[in-house]
Design a protein around this motif. Sequence first.
Motif, short mmCIF file in Angstrom:
data_model
loop_
_atom_site.label_atom_id
_atom_site.label_comp_id
_atom_site.label_asym_id
_atom_site.label_seq_id
_atom_site.Cartn_x
_atom_site.Cartn_y
_atom_site.Cartn_z
N VAL A 220 40.11 28.62 34.69
CA VAL A 220 40.29 27.82 33.77
C VAL A 220 40.61 28.75 32.49
N HIS A 221 41.59 28.49 31.84
CA HIS A 221 42.01 29.25 30.68
C HIS A 221 41.55 28.67 29.22
N GLY A 222 41.20 27.64 29.20
CA GLY A 222 40.71 27.14 27.76
C GLY A 222 39.86 25.78 28.32
N VAL A 223 38.97 25.63 27.11
CA VAL A 223 38.17 24.40 27.61
C VAL A 223 38.02 23.59 26.13
N ILE A 224 38.12 22.35 25.91
CA ILE A 224 37.85 21.46 24.94
C ILE A 224 37.03 20.41 25.20
N LEU A 225 35.86 20.39 24.46
CA LEU A 225 34.76 19.34 24.69
C LEU A 225 34.75 18.45 23.54
N MET A 226 35.12 17.10 23.59
CA MET A 226 35.25 16.37 22.70
C MET A 226 33.93 15.35 22.64
N SER A 227 33.16 15.41 21.67
CA SER A 227 32.19 14.47 21.44
C SER A 227 30.98 14.82 22.72
N PRO A 228 30.67 16.15 22.94
CA PRO A 228 29.85 16.48 24.13
C PRO A 228 28.53 15.77 24.28
N ASP A 229 28.30 15.14 25.14
CA ASP A 229 26.88 14.55 25.32
C ASP A 229 25.96 15.49 26.42
N ILE A 230 25.61 16.53 25.80
CA ILE A 230 24.96 17.55 26.38
C ILE A 230 23.70 17.79 25.74
N GLN B 107 38.86 30.96 27.19
CA GLN B 107 39.24 31.05 25.79
C GLN B 107 40.37 30.51 25.46
N PRO B 108 40.73 29.60 24.53
CA PRO B 108 39.75 29.21 23.54
C PRO B 108 38.82 28.33 24.24
N PHE B 109 37.66 28.31 23.34
CA PHE B 109 36.50 27.36 23.96
C PHE B 109 36.21 26.49 22.51
N LEU B 110 36.86 25.32 22.61
CA LEU B 110 36.65 24.57 21.37
C LEU B 110 35.63 23.44 21.56
N ILE B 111 34.96 22.99 20.61
CA ILE B 111 33.74 21.66 20.67
C ILE B 111 34.01 20.94 19.39
N PHE B 112 34.38 19.49 19.83
CA PHE B 112 34.53 18.89 18.62
C PHE B 112 33.22 18.08 18.51
N THR B 113 32.82 18.27 16.91
CA THR B 113 31.40 17.50 16.91
C THR B 113 31.94 16.61 15.73
N SER B 114 30.64 15.59 15.39
CA SER B 114 30.69 14.64 14.23
C SER B 114 29.33 14.13 14.17
N LYS B 115 28.60 14.60 12.98
CA LYS B 115 27.44 13.93 12.60
C LYS B 115 27.22 12.67 12.49
N ARG B 116 28.28 11.77 12.36
CA ARG B 116 28.13 10.53 12.34
C ARG B 116 28.56 9.80 13.69
N ASP B 117 28.35 10.44 14.76
CA ASP B 117 28.85 9.71 16.00
C ASP B 117 27.77 9.02 16.60
N ARG B 118 27.77 7.70 16.50
CA ARG B 118 26.98 6.72 16.55
C ARG B 118 26.41 6.69 18.15
N ALA B 119 27.44 6.93 19.04
CA ALA B 119 27.23 6.89 20.59
C ALA B 119 26.10 7.98 21.00
N LEU B 120 26.51 9.29 20.22
CA LEU B 120 25.60 10.51 20.54
C LEU B 120 24.07 10.06 19.89
N ASP C 155 48.60 28.24 33.23
CA ASP C 155 47.22 28.01 32.51
C ASP C 155 46.59 26.43 32.72
N ILE C 156 45.32 26.49 32.91
CA ILE C 156 44.64 25.25 33.18
C ILE C 156 43.71 25.20 31.79
N ILE C 157 43.81 23.91 30.99
CA ILE C 157 43.21 23.51 30.08
C ILE C 157 42.19 22.28 30.54
N LEU C 158 40.86 22.77 30.35
CA LEU C 158 40.08 21.68 30.97
C LEU C 158 39.35 20.96 29.55
N VAL C 159 39.52 19.37 29.80
CA VAL C 159 39.16 18.70 28.53
C VAL C 159 38.05 17.61 28.98
#
Length: 333
Positions: A196-206, A223-236, A164-168
């Motif tokens: 790709v057998h799974g995707v993780i997007l951390m603080s995606p700037d998209i 799958q799985p397709f995970l998106i980590f978000t934060s409403k207080r992400d100052r960079a974003l 499996d390939i997990i793309l982060v």
Amino acid sequence: MRSIYYSTTREKSDAPGVIYGTERVETPSYGRIELSVPPDRMAGDVSYPGKDPDPRTDFLATASTGFAGPSAFRQAMAQDLRALPENQRDVVVFVHGFNSTFSEGMIRLAQLAEDLSIPGLAVHYAWPSLNNPLGYSYDRDSVLFGRDGLETLLAEVKAAGAADIILVGHSLGSLMTMETLRQIEIGDEDAASRTVHGVILMSPDIDVELFLAQAHRIGTLPQPFLIFTSKRDRALQLSARLTGQRERLGNLSQVDRVSDLDVTMLDVTNFRDGTRHLTPATSPTLIALMQDLNEVNAAFQGERAGRTGLLPGTVLTVQNATQIILSPVMALN
């Protein structure tokens, strides 16, 4: 000790202590670096070596191997994969974000692999960031420039025998992740989910609308397709202002914006880590929650109802998308 493979479209550097710089090259370079991990540190902590590096406190490169090309890279990886138990022959490919050096990306991946007890092999794709807070435009162009290199890397990892390939992807690296999956799909229908057998997007700037267009063109998302978000992400928050928008995908507040996609948004607003732009990698509490990636993956492959027990928090489901607002208090219980 962590062994990290890499592929990069950065030009080799003549500067002391710098392997690859900020300039772009079309032909990728390949290699592997052994990194020692400080024995006594808190999960999420990273100490970069200075003038007087100390293995007790700093992540240090102890050995480096360069490969003549993709074939030698593939053969070395295949040998390492065959040496692993069959159920651990997975590969995590990490794509760094904005304003990052080659070494910073390597060390961050080593920290993630160590703290999350990632089985299998870890690979760093180092696209040519300018490593300058004012280099946002250069880095966005470099993301587009580096798509072919990432596509080639994923093909080599698959050919090496990865189960499996997990793309982060982190930050702007998430934009490259989506662009590359879209590119793979255009070249061969259903190839993205086969590669790709799974995707993780951390603080995606998209841009959110761009993400939707990318996802719809990809079609069947890995799958799985995970998106980590934060409403207080100052960079974003800054990125959104630079682009004249209210929010980016990584600080999206409403799951209904992506409701037609089979994705899971993990809201980590309640966790702390400086700019809150790399919380999944730097918050000890969140790292403890996510530590067993095999169980996380198994849960997300199963029925949607089974997801809530593994990742506790407030769960919102709108059509195909799920949002889980995680709580540090619940994670410690």
